[in-house]
Enzyme design. Structure first.
Site, mmCIF file in Angstrom:
data_model
loop_
_atom_site.group_PDB
_atom_site.id
_atom_site.type_symbol
_atom_site.label_atom_id
_atom_site.label_comp_id
_atom_site.label_asym_id
_atom_site.label_seq_id
_atom_site.Cartn_x
_atom_site.Cartn_y
_atom_site.Cartn_z
ATOM 1 N N LYS A 1 0.839 -1.193 0.000
ATOM 2 C CA LYS A 1 0.000 0.000 0.000
ATOM 3 C C LYS A 1 0.878 1.248 0.000
ATOM 4 O O LYS A 1 1.914 1.300 0.670
ATOM 5 C CB LYS A 1 -0.907 -0.024 1.241
ATOM 6 N N SER B 1 -9.607 1.680 3.180
ATOM 7 C CA SER B 1 -8.764 2.455 2.290
ATOM 8 C C SER B 1 -7.720 1.629 1.538
ATOM 9 O O SER B 1 -7.094 2.116 0.609
ATOM 10 C CB SER B 1 -8.046 3.549 3.087
ATOM 11 N N SER C 1 -9.728 -0.782 7.381
ATOM 12 C CA SER C 1 -9.168 -0.509 6.055
ATOM 13 C C SER C 1 -8.463 -1.685 5.407
ATOM 14 O O SER C 1 -8.132 -1.624 4.225
ATOM 15 C CB SER C 1 -8.211 0.684 6.124
#
Length: 253
Positions: A79, A154, A178
């Site tokens: 990420k 996210s 997330s």
């Protein structure tokens, strides 16, 4: 064997036995990215040349009988909230569009120490503030099962990446869901570790008292494999837990 549809543990067994090379494995995933990434948009940054060069180096070391890390040759994604030395680290925000950290986050450093091949950095809600991955400053990520749908957030880019078989596993971050939410929406396995299990050093914070780095993978066994590689005490993180990391994954040795 179908490389991109294999689990991380299956890939490692094939690599360790010599059935597949790291170059063949990484190239298979990069070819799939070339074909399907324009529809999914899971990545903000891909360095295919560096990934193939690392894979070649791993194959050479394996042929020469050198010691290799736990994840040697396994293609993974991370990420874009984790700092990576000299690579764009944007948190999906134009505010950080030119930011290239001078150091690696501990989780990134441990993936590298395990000889994982980091093929790219995944899209996310800007500064991890969102639950749909529609709030990236660059473009939204689509759910690979139905590109009219969101992948969740996210860490939506990491979950979509694994679901689309662009990587054998990925790292995300979880503050209030997330990792767990996009993993559920994309039909993959995600884990938010207990607080302090994985170092937050180099993780760009959303809410430091809740943020955790964790794995996203096809199976629970694969998630355990990734967690084993990145977990453990880190003196650079004052909240890191000084607890021995148990051997989660027993099948790939």
């Amino acid at each position: 064997m179908s490389l991109v549809n294999s689990t991380a543990c299956e890939l490692l067994r094939a690599l360790q036995s010599g059935q597949q090379t790291a170059v063949e494995t990484v190239r298979a995933f990069l070819d799939r990215i070339d074909r399907y990434e324009p529809r999914v948009k899971a990545f903000l940054y891909i360095d295919a040349q560096a990934a193939l060069e690392q894979a070649e180096q791993i194959d050479r070391r394996r042929r020469n009988g050198h010691r290799l890390g736990r994840l040697a040759g396994l293609p993974v994604a991370v990420k874009d909230v984790l700092c990576a030395k000299d690579q764009p680290t944007t948190c999906a925000s134009r505010m950080l569009a030119t930011f290239r950290p001078p150091y690696d986050a501990t989780a990134i450093a441990r993936l590298k120490a395990a000889d994982a091949v980091i093929i790219g950095r995944t899209n996310m809600d800007e500064f991890a503030m969102g639950g749909s991955n529609e709030n990236s400053a660059f473009f939204p990520t689509h759910n690979p099962w139905n590109t009219d749908c969101i992948p969740g957030g996210s860490s939506g880019g990491s979950a979509a990446c694994v679901a689309a078989r662009f990587a054998a596993g990925a790292l995300g971050s979880d503050t209030g869901g997330s990792i767990r939410s996009p993993s559920a929406l994309c039909g993959v396995t995600g884990l938010k570790p207990s607080y302090g299990r994985v170092s937050r050093f180099g993780l760009i914070a959303f809410a430091s008292s809740l943020d955790q780095v964790g794995p996203i993978a096809q199976t629970a066994e694969d998630a355990a494999l990734l967690l084993e590689a990145v977990a453990g005490y880190d003196p650079q993180d004052s909240t890191s837990a000084d607890i021995p990391v148990p051997p989660y994954s027993q099948t790939v040795r």
